[in-house]
Design a protein around this motif. Sequence first.
Motif, PDB file in Angstrom:
ATOM      1  N   ARG A 273      25.153 -65.939 -11.449  1.00 51.53           N
ATOM      2  CA  ARG A 273      25.957 -67.165 -11.525  1.00 51.53           C
ATOM      3  C   ARG A 273      26.759 -67.221 -12.823  1.00 51.53           C
TER       4      ARG A 273
ATOM      5  N   ARG B 271      29.642 -64.794 -12.671  1.00 51.39           N
ATOM      6  CA  ARG B 271      30.699 -65.400 -11.849  1.00 51.39           C
ATOM      7  C   ARG B 271      31.494 -66.425 -12.646  1.00 51.39           C
ATOM      8  N   HIS B 272      30.760 -67.250 -13.388  1.00 53.84           N
ATOM      9  CA  HIS B 272      31.402 -68.254 -14.240  1.00 53.84           C
ATOM     10  C   HIS B 272      32.267 -67.552 -15.290  1.00 53.84           C
TER      11      HIS B 272
ATOM     12  N   ALA C 230      36.786 -67.922 -11.119  1.00 56.14           N
ATOM     13  CA  ALA C 230      36.971 -67.978  -9.663  1.00 56.14           C
ATOM     14  C   ALA C 230      38.081 -67.006  -9.277  1.00 56.14           C
TER      15      ALA C 230
ATOM     16  N   CYS D 126      37.707 -63.859  -8.893  1.00 57.71           N
ATOM     17  CA  CYS D 126      37.343 -62.484  -9.254  1.00 57.71           C
ATOM     18  C   CYS D 126      36.061 -62.121  -8.510  1.00 57.71           C
TER      19      CYS D 126
ATOM     20  N   VAL E 256      32.689 -59.861  -7.395  1.00 59.60           N
ATOM     21  CA  VAL E 256      31.664 -59.154  -8.168  1.00 59.60           C
ATOM     22  C   VAL E 256      31.033 -58.057  -7.303  1.00 59.60           C
TER      23      VAL E 256
ATOM     24  N   THR F  88      28.112 -55.780  -7.574  1.00 54.69           N
ATOM     25  CA  THR F  88      26.929 -55.628  -8.416  1.00 54.69           C
ATOM     26  C   THR F  88      26.317 -54.244  -8.203  1.00 54.69           C
TER      27      THR F  88
ATOM     28  N   THR G 273      26.750 -62.179  -4.336  1.00 55.33           N
ATOM     29  CA  THR G 273      27.521 -61.019  -4.791  1.00 55.33           C
ATOM     30  C   THR G 273      28.458 -60.627  -3.649  1.00 55.33           C
ATOM     31  N   ASP G 274      29.584 -60.012  -3.976  1.00 56.71           N
ATOM     32  CA  ASP G 274      30.540 -59.652  -2.927  1.00 56.71           C
ATOM     33  C   ASP G 274      30.257 -58.282  -2.337  1.00 56.71           C
TER      34      ASP G 274
ATOM     35  N   HIS H 288      38.268 -57.551  -9.248  1.00 59.30           N
ATOM     36  CA  HIS H 288      36.819 -57.430  -9.089  1.00 59.30           C
ATOM     37  C   HIS H 288      36.240 -56.854 -10.384  1.00 59.30           C
TER      38      HIS H 288
END
Length: 383
Positions: free
Chosen positions: A23, A26-27, A31, A33, A35, A37, A60-61, A221
Amino acid sequence: MSAIAEYRAWAEIDLEALANNLRWIRHGVGAGCGVITVVKADAYGHGLRQIAGCLMQNGTDVLGVANLAEASNVRAAGEGWPVLMLGACQSEREFKTLCQANVAATVSSREEILELARVAGRFRQRALVHLKIDTGMSRLGVAPGGALKLATLIAEQPFLSFDGVYTHLSSSEEDALFTGDQLKRFSSCLELFKSAGLVIPKIHALNSGGIAYETTRVGNHVRPGLLVYGITPPGKRTETADWLTRLRPVLALKSRISHIKTISCGSAVSYGQSAVCSRSTRLATVCIGYGDGILRSASRRMEVLIAGQRCPVVGVITMDQMMVDVSHLPMLQRGDEVVVIGAQGEDELLAGDLASAAGSIVWEILTSITQRVPRIYRGISVG
Ligand SMILES: *Cc1c(COP(=O)(O)O)cnc(C)c1O
């Protein structure tokens, strides 16, 4: 606690810390972008399936893996999870497996592109491709001068889906100048791609060091490994963003005392009489050694926490056990908990401390923890 009481050595994995770290990343990246992992090498020793599951649940993306076995393990855990294999495929057979599992491949050459296109064509299935550009690491990737040609070749293949383009930084936590040069070379390629009308959904360059120390985001990303496990890569560059201090280490490594005795002045300790006591010493034997992943090179330099106090290791670390000076802690008993990495009382030992003692790096410390060390998951329930 009752199960843990039986373990000689174990790793506690805090999934809430993991979710929290994701989190904050991400912060930090903002927003818009994505991730990717990185969960290679058994999720940096934290356990691939549990970590991958927790990361997917927490947004996660994409999951990044190193090889086909890891890709298959992630695929077995989650049918639809997006996976990118960061390593190269070794053969057409590997491309075939990757393609059937719908895992995105990394390519660096014309041969690889044509091989994957052939395989995908045979299965009438569009294969996901990321083109890697070598901007200064000299590992995988096409030289910037040849990038446009390969990108165009990918775009021309009816059975390839051009999913991403990326590069990898060699010195992101150490050298701002070199990192800047790498990112410039990458950006120049992106400009060329844009002029040629190529549309590529995922553009990524920043590893943990890049995310932590670069103020401008290149791409849409990022690709953190270490950061998501709660560790900021230590190096010559100093931290910039405040949110980095909010990350918490996910892994703690613990063991316990199996034996305590007082040995007299002049007694030899461990293999090769590697230490000789210069005074009467209260010595605790701890059930963890290099067979569990405590690098032997940390012998005599590393400390552990017992009862919240630092205790030095005496003599060389053995395969299954090591000896610790506890002369300053007369109340200790057999069975007491020993912290190798993690917090106890008011104090905390970081993976970085062990890395310094061993003359190594945190990435190696984490991935050295062997399979015989059970991983105990805490924080949030895992499916
Ligand atoms: C391992 C790896 C990463 C993650 O590196 P960290 O320094 O742990 O963030 C990112 N990208 C590639 C290509 C990698 O091999």
